[in-house]
Design a protein around this motif. Structure first.
Motif, PDB file in Angstrom:
ATOM      1  N   SER A 192       0.827  -1.210   0.000  1.00  0.00           N
ATOM      2  CA  SER A 192       0.000   0.000   0.000  1.00  0.00           C
ATOM      3  C   SER A 192       0.862   1.261   0.000  1.00  0.00           C
ATOM      4  N   TYR A 195       2.327   1.753  -3.401  1.00  0.00           N
ATOM      5  CA  TYR A 195       1.272   2.231  -4.292  1.00  0.00           C
ATOM      6  C   TYR A 195       0.975   3.706  -4.042  1.00  0.00           C
ATOM      7  N   ALA A 196       0.969   4.115  -2.767  1.00  0.00           N
ATOM      8  CA  ALA A 196       0.704   5.511  -2.424  1.00  0.00           C
ATOM      9  C   ALA A 196       1.807   6.428  -2.941  1.00  0.00           C
ATOM     10  N   GLY A 199       1.395   6.674  -6.663  1.00  0.00           N
ATOM     11  CA  GLY A 199       0.197   7.436  -6.999  1.00  0.00           C
ATOM     12  C   GLY A 199       0.353   8.916  -6.733  1.00  0.00           C
ATOM     13  N   THR A 207      -5.176   9.867  -5.692  1.00  0.00           N
ATOM     14  CA  THR A 207      -4.493   9.092  -4.663  1.00  0.00           C
ATOM     15  C   THR A 207      -4.842   9.566  -3.271  1.00  0.00           C
ATOM     16  N   ASP A 210      -7.784   7.589  -2.247  1.00  0.00           N
ATOM     17  CA  ASP A 210      -7.767   6.171  -2.595  1.00  0.00           C
ATOM     18  C   ASP A 210      -7.555   5.311  -1.349  1.00  0.00           C
ATOM     19  N   ALA A 213      -4.349   3.407  -1.208  1.00  0.00           N
ATOM     20  CA  ALA A 213      -3.175   4.224  -0.908  1.00  0.00           C
ATOM     21  C   ALA A 213      -3.170   4.713   0.531  1.00  0.00           C
ATOM     22  N   ARG A 214      -4.267   4.577   1.236  1.00  0.00           N
ATOM     23  CA  ARG A 214      -4.380   5.036   2.622  1.00  0.00           C
ATOM     24  C   ARG A 214      -4.270   3.913   3.644  1.00  0.00           C
ATOM     25  N   GLY A 264       1.590   9.823   0.168  1.00  0.00           N
ATOM     26  CA  GLY A 264       2.852   9.291  -0.309  1.00  0.00           C
ATOM     27  C   GLY A 264       3.913   9.263   0.767  1.00  0.00           C
TER      28      GLY A 264
END
Length: 688
Positions: A192, A195-196, A199, A207, A210, A213-214, A264
């Motif tokens: 995750s 991915y964050a 994104g 993102t 999302d 992503a969280r 992120g």
């Protein structure tokens, strides 16, 4: 083999984390009210939610060998739904009273999304950046985080339930069971986070909302709950962690623009602060915790923590409704104090009169009316009925809007609806009802919006309009402000036989940098899309490229040519491509706040009062005019006189609504400017 299941002593309650929760939400409120940015408090709150909820599930498994799905669902619903129902009811009623009816549909949709815990996806699909508070922002925007949290709860309950079932069948020891679950959570969290990070670099506005992503932030807390028995820190390290954690909690919002960078890599900062403070007080008696944790456990902070959930729910709609009524971009210091004071009182009332009595099954204080069984039943009935009524009515309103969905008006008769020709050609304006109406306005968009020919992502999409067999071609290139001129170009293409090929991306004028100076967040996806579009144009070699040459100044009056656009014109010149460079459309804003024309008209405004002074929207001279001197392949021109009078840019001209939102032309109005646009194109291209 695992030992027989025995009830365990209740784990020491972490009052300091209640205090941390209160601090986190207080920072969220203060930053929303006064700073207009993200504090990192929500990220701290998510870590704490993951820690508390997963810990509760683990204790349930330890004593019952199962998570108890129905028990957990009832307990969680009692904790979350009553306060949410109260706030959604209040927002719905206030919206009907004070907001223009053109906003009821969107707020109704967000009410349903919030009640059913998919608000984050609603906002993501609407491509809405997490904006600072201003009158144009939804009073329910902040509930995206509650949706992420609710979705996590469902996922972690299922995951822990499956883990408990599998562990029981395999007869694993307690240590092996925890190690397995910890490893699984760590792997999912790492994926995750990756991915964050990816994104946030590519599509920040999506993102931010999302869930995938969280979820790593919640899993950080969940993993700590699993690993809790193993964590035993020396005193000096606990002190260091506590000090570092509390400093980071307070510093996060000042150092990092969370709306532009979370969830992120930058979100590691607030997540780490929460992890430090959780671990610093773990597996040690309260009196032996570091002084920071002991301070957080004092009554002032724990009382704030007790109302934290209600405070988070209530403060944002109060802020939005207040500044909307005042018509200002911010609350100011005094107004902010008033808003925070009102929010604290409302949160205390919700917690005292609704949350507490509905969470507790037994009477704990016979002298307190709010905790009597009769009061509890009455509150439960009122809140349940109100919540159900709001949900049913908002869903019903959505059905009504769907059944009676607005359709773009057909081509308008220019004798009744001269539109822009009233300004450019002096056509008379007879008495007629405005078209499109305030309900039709948002739907009166150009063809690519409905054809899927304006891309929301990295993909380069091309579509052909006009005369597909013509030998002459205009490439319409850029974002939605290029797109909204297509109806005028289509009218001209039908008259003069040329082809229009579109290269359009949402929110993306041509640019060759990852983060233009006018952007609020990095957007490398736009840079990548631009690079491919330039290569496609070089290969297909249209006769002319039609694009926008200017942009509004974000924090000042007027318009300008962004410095990042000059390399684009240089690149087009190097590739020997000719450019029709049109000055951008004026945008509707007051004191820096954008507003929709239809909302203003529905809220007792008129064409003039809902407009904007030309001097605020535009510089006296087209800033794009200087391009002609530097780039002989670029031919700038200006149609502002077809949109604005000498002193005022109004929202209705020639009986036609000019704007379908804050800054896009209606297709009907763009079509009415086809003759004026045609004269400019003819003068430059000599095609007719």
């Amino acid at each position: 083999m695992t030992s027989a299941v025995r009830p365990r002593a209740r784990a020491q309650y972490r009052s300091d984390l209640d205090g941390l929760r209160g601090v986190a939400i207080a920072l969220v409120v203060c930053f929303h009210v006064w700073m207009g940015r993200v504090s990192g408090g929500v990220d701290v709150f998510l870590v704490l939610s993951g820690f508390f909820f997963t810990g509760m599930l683990l204790r349930r498994v330890e004593t019952h060998e199962a998570v108890g799905y129905l028990h957990t669902a009832r307990r969680t619903a009692r904790r979350l739904l009553p306060a949410l129902a109260v706030v959604l009811t209040a927002v719905a009623i206030t919206t009907v009273i004070v907001r223009p009816y053109t906003q009821w549909g969107d707020i109704a949709a967000q009410t349903v999304a919030s009640a059913l815990y998919y608000q984050n996806w609603h906002l993501a699909n609407a491509q809405l950046d997490y904006a600072a508070a201003d009158p144009s922002v939804s009073p329910l925007q902040h509930l995206w985080s509650m949706s992420v949290q609710g979705q996590f709860y469902v996922g972690i309950v299922i995951a822990v339930g499956l883990w408990a079932w599998w562990s029981r069948r395999r007869q694993l020891t307690d240590s092996t069971r925890r190690t397995t679950l910890f490893g699984v959570l760590l792997v999912i969290g790492a994926v995750s986070l990756w991915y964050a990070i990816e994104g946030a670099q590519q599509h920040q506005s999506w993102t931010y909302y999302d869930t995938a992503a969280r979820v790593w932030e919640l899993l950080a807390g969940a993993a700590l709950a699993v690993a809790a028995p193993w964590i035993k820190l020396p005193k000096i390290l606990r002190t260091v962690f506590a000090l570092a954690g509390i400093v980071m909690v307070f510093a996060c919002g000042l150092l990092i623009d969370g709306a532009a960078h979370f969830p992120g890599a930058a979100a590691l900062f607030p997540v780490a602060s929460a992890v430090f403070l959780i671990t610093s007080g773990m597996n040690v008696d309260a009196e032996r915790q570091p002084w920071v944790n002991r301070l957080l456990a004092t009554k002032a902070f724990t009382e704030l923590g007790a109302i934290a959930y209600a405070l988070y729910l209530a403060h944002w709609p109060i802020l939005i409704f207040v500044i909307a009524e005042r018509g200002t971009a911010s609350a100011g210091f005094g107004g902010g104090l008033l808003i925070i004071g009102i929010s604290l009182v409302v949160a205390w009332l919700i917690q005292r009169l609704v949350e507490t009595p509905l969470r507790r099954k037994q009477v704990t204080d016979a002298t307190t009316e709010a905790r009597t069984p009769r009061y509890r039943r009455s509150v439960g009935i009122v809140v349940g009925v109100a919540g159900a009524a709001v949900l049913i009515s908002t869903i019903g309103w959505q059905v009504v809007l769907k059944v009676n969905s607005a359709e773009p008006p057909a081509a308008l008769d220019n004798t009744l609806y001269p539109g822009g020709q009233a300004l450019t050609d002096g056509l008379p304006v007879p008495s007629a009802t405005m078209r499109p109406s305030v309900f039709e306005g948002g739907a009166d968009a150009p063809s690519p919006t409905y054809d899927g020919c304006i891309t929301p992502d990295r993909e380069v999409r091309t579509c052909i309009y006009g005369d597909a067999d013509a030998t002459r071609t205009i490439a319409l290139v850029g974002g939605s402000h290029s797109e909204h001129w297509l109806p005028a170009l289509q009218t001209l293409a039908d008259e003069h036989s040329f082809r229009i090929v579109t290269y359009l991306k949402e929110g993306c004028p041509l640019v060759l940098v990852d983060e233009p100076s006018y952007a609020e967040a990095p957007f490398p996806e736009c840079h990548e899309w631009t690079t491919e579009v330039l290569d496609r144009l070089t290969e297909t070699r249209p006769d002319w490229i039609f694009t926008i040459s200017t942009r509004f100044r974000p924090h000042e009056d007027g318009d300008f040519v962004p410095p990042e656009w000059f390399p684009i014109f240089s690149e087009l010149q190097d590739r020997d491509l000719n450019v029709l460079a049109l000055r951008d459309t004026p945008r509707l804003r007051r004191a820096g706040v954008f507003y929709r024309a239809v909302d203003c008209l529905a809220h007792h405004g008129n064409s003039d009062s809902c407009g904007i002074d030309r001097s605020v929207a535009l510089d006296p001279v087209d800033p794009g005019a200087e391009l002609a001197a530097s780039y002989p392949n670029v031919f700038p021109f200006d149609l502002s006189d077809g949109i604005c009078l000498a002193e005022r840019c109004r929202v209705v001209e020639g009986n036609v609504l000019v704007y379908r939102d804050e800054h896009h032309l209606t297709a009907s109005y763009a079509r009415s400017l086809a003759p004026a646009l045609g004269r400019h194109i003819s003068e430059i291209t000599h095609w007719w």
